[in-house]
Design a protein around this motif. Structure first.
Motif: not given
Length: 460
Positions: A61, A117, A385-386, A388-390, A392, A395-396, A398-399
């Motif tokens: 990320f 992340a 990573q998952r 931290e992304m949940s 944000r 980041m969501i 971006q993925y």
């Protein structure tokens, strides 16, 4: 010009000139030594995680506009950390100091920007301090450089160098206190949730279960952050303020897993003592063993007028400090609660303020096939990573865009990606963070407010 206006201009001019008087360099040299040693510890502690964090993940990320920052292949990241350790050692002993500080700044900034992340406020602060160290002449005393080049040696340093470091240390304290002035923090959340995790601690554990503990830590942290810098700057309260700072950071180190940050702040806060405090300690120790004392330096008075180079230095200082004061406030430009939307959260010293828990599910739709399926993230992202992304949104997004690009490469030219993200903020009932009807594959990253973030969240 009215008398009051003329007096104000004269006062500002006098203050500007005083920044170019000199002070004892001892505290800056001690700061350099302590900072360098702690950076050696930080690099050493990070070594076991290089593979997990930088080498093995297939996806990283990145930060907005910095997609080109990627980890080096092969053993490259081990070389980077080795170089960081060497640069930290050189800063500590003052060998090729300015070059070492510049290399450490570039290296730590590079590592910091590889993976969003892993964002930590204290790594951001370390990068800023290392940047300032390039310009602060903390190597003119108690350093290998001064030993090898006697003409470089100087027991005095410009006042602006001391106050620049003080400002950089003081700003995170103050903004951390301002950020705590929010309804959740004032009602003891999420501190109540965090203290439960420390109930097994010896001695302190039972106290953390008391009803008053969340309020004690919440309000104590708020008052401490807002008042510690003024108390450190005022001589009558300085010693007490430092003792409180020592207790504050030691408690944080014991209760929370926040790495080297408490130790960095314990060391950095010494910069608020009188500039000659290390020299006075040295002389007391020398007197006990009969060694010669270190004489006080010859200090220069403020110049009568500022030269061109001094005016340029003053302008650079104003720009840097002004940016540091304004940039953390940018979240007020966005709608909604920054703790929920995350817009303007990073780089704003909003440290240890909110707790988010939830899950994210990505769904792909191929309108040409008329099919929708859930994308399995197992094996695609690391657990950290998952997690931290949940919570944000950036980041969501971006993925989601990465998944869309990957599926297009596999032949799904018209692919759509939507997200179901249910998130709990500070113990509330989980609710949608992202509008599940929006095709994130078509959303361009932007610094503008994101309409696809669901702003409303329900209280308990």
């Amino acid at each position: 010009m009215p008398t009051s206006a003329a007096s104000s201009v004269a006062s500002r001019a006098s203050l500007a000139r005083r920044l170019f008087a000199t002070v004892d360099i001892a505290s800056l040299a001690a700061f350099r030594l302590l900072f360098g040693l702690l950076m050696l510890v930080e690099v050493w502690n990070d070594m076991p995680d290089i593979g997990e964090h930088y080498v093995e993940p297939e996806f990283h990320f990145t930060f907005f506009g910095l997609d080109w920052v990627r980890p080096l292949a092969g053993d490259g990241m081990y070389v980077v950390f080795g170089g960081l350790g060497l640069a930290a050692l050189c800063v500590t002993i003052g060998l090729c100091y300015r070059l070492a500080a510049a290399l450490f700044f570039v290296g730590i900034s590079y590592v910091f920007l590889i993976e969003q992340a892993l964002y930590l406020n204290h790594i951001y602060l370390i990068a800023l301090i290392s940047f300032l160290m390039i310009f602060v002449p903390a190597h003119r005393a108690a350093s290998v450089d001064a030993w090898l080049r006697p003409r470089l040696r100087d027991d005095a340093a410009p006042t602006w160098a001391l106050w620049l470091v003080r400002a950089q240390i003081g700003i995170p304290y103050f903004y951390a206190g301002l950020a705590k002035l929010n309804p959740d923090w004032l009602r003891g959340e999420p501190m109540r949730m965090w203290l439960v995790q420390g109930e097994e601690l010896p001695i302190a554990g039972p106290l953390l279960r008391e009803w008053w503990a969340p309020y004690f830590f919440s309000y104590g942290g708020l008052v401490f952050d807002l008042l510690v810098v003024p108390a450190l700057l005022w001589r009558p309260t300085r010693a007490l303020a430092y003792v409180l700072a020592l207790c504050f950071h030691l408690i944080n180190a014991a209760v929370f897993s926040i790495g080297i940050f408490p130790w960095v702040m314990i060391a950095a806060t010494t910069i608020f003592f009188e500039p000659d405090w290390p020299r006075r300690l040295w002389n007391r120790a020398a007197a006990r063993v009969g060694a010669p004392a270190s004489p006080p330096p010859l200090l220069a008075r403020p110049p009568a007028r500022l030269g061109r180079a001094q005016r340029a230095t003053l302008a650079a200082l104003a720009i840097y400090v002004g940016w540091q004061l304004l940039f953390p406030l940018r979240h007020w430009l966005y709608p909604g609660d920054v703790a929920w939307t995350e817009e303007g959260h990073k780089f704003a010293w909003r440290m240890k303020l909110r707790d988010k828990d939830g899950y994210v599910r990505f769904f792909a739709t191929d309108p040409e096939l008329g099919a929708t399926w859930k994308i399995d993230l197992a094996g695609r992202l690391r657990g950290w990573q998952r997690g931290e992304m949940s919570g944000r949104p950036e980041m969501i997004l971006q993925y989601a865009r990465f998944l869309a690009d990957d599926l297009r490469a596999r032949g799904h030219a018209a692919i759509e990606v939507r997200v179901v993200a249910l998130v709990s903020l500070n113990g509330r009932t989980p609710q949608p963070l992202i509008d599940p009807t929006v095709d994130l594959a078509r959303v361009e990253p932007s610094l503008l407010p994101c309409p696809w973030i669901v702003h409303e969240f329900f209280d308990r």
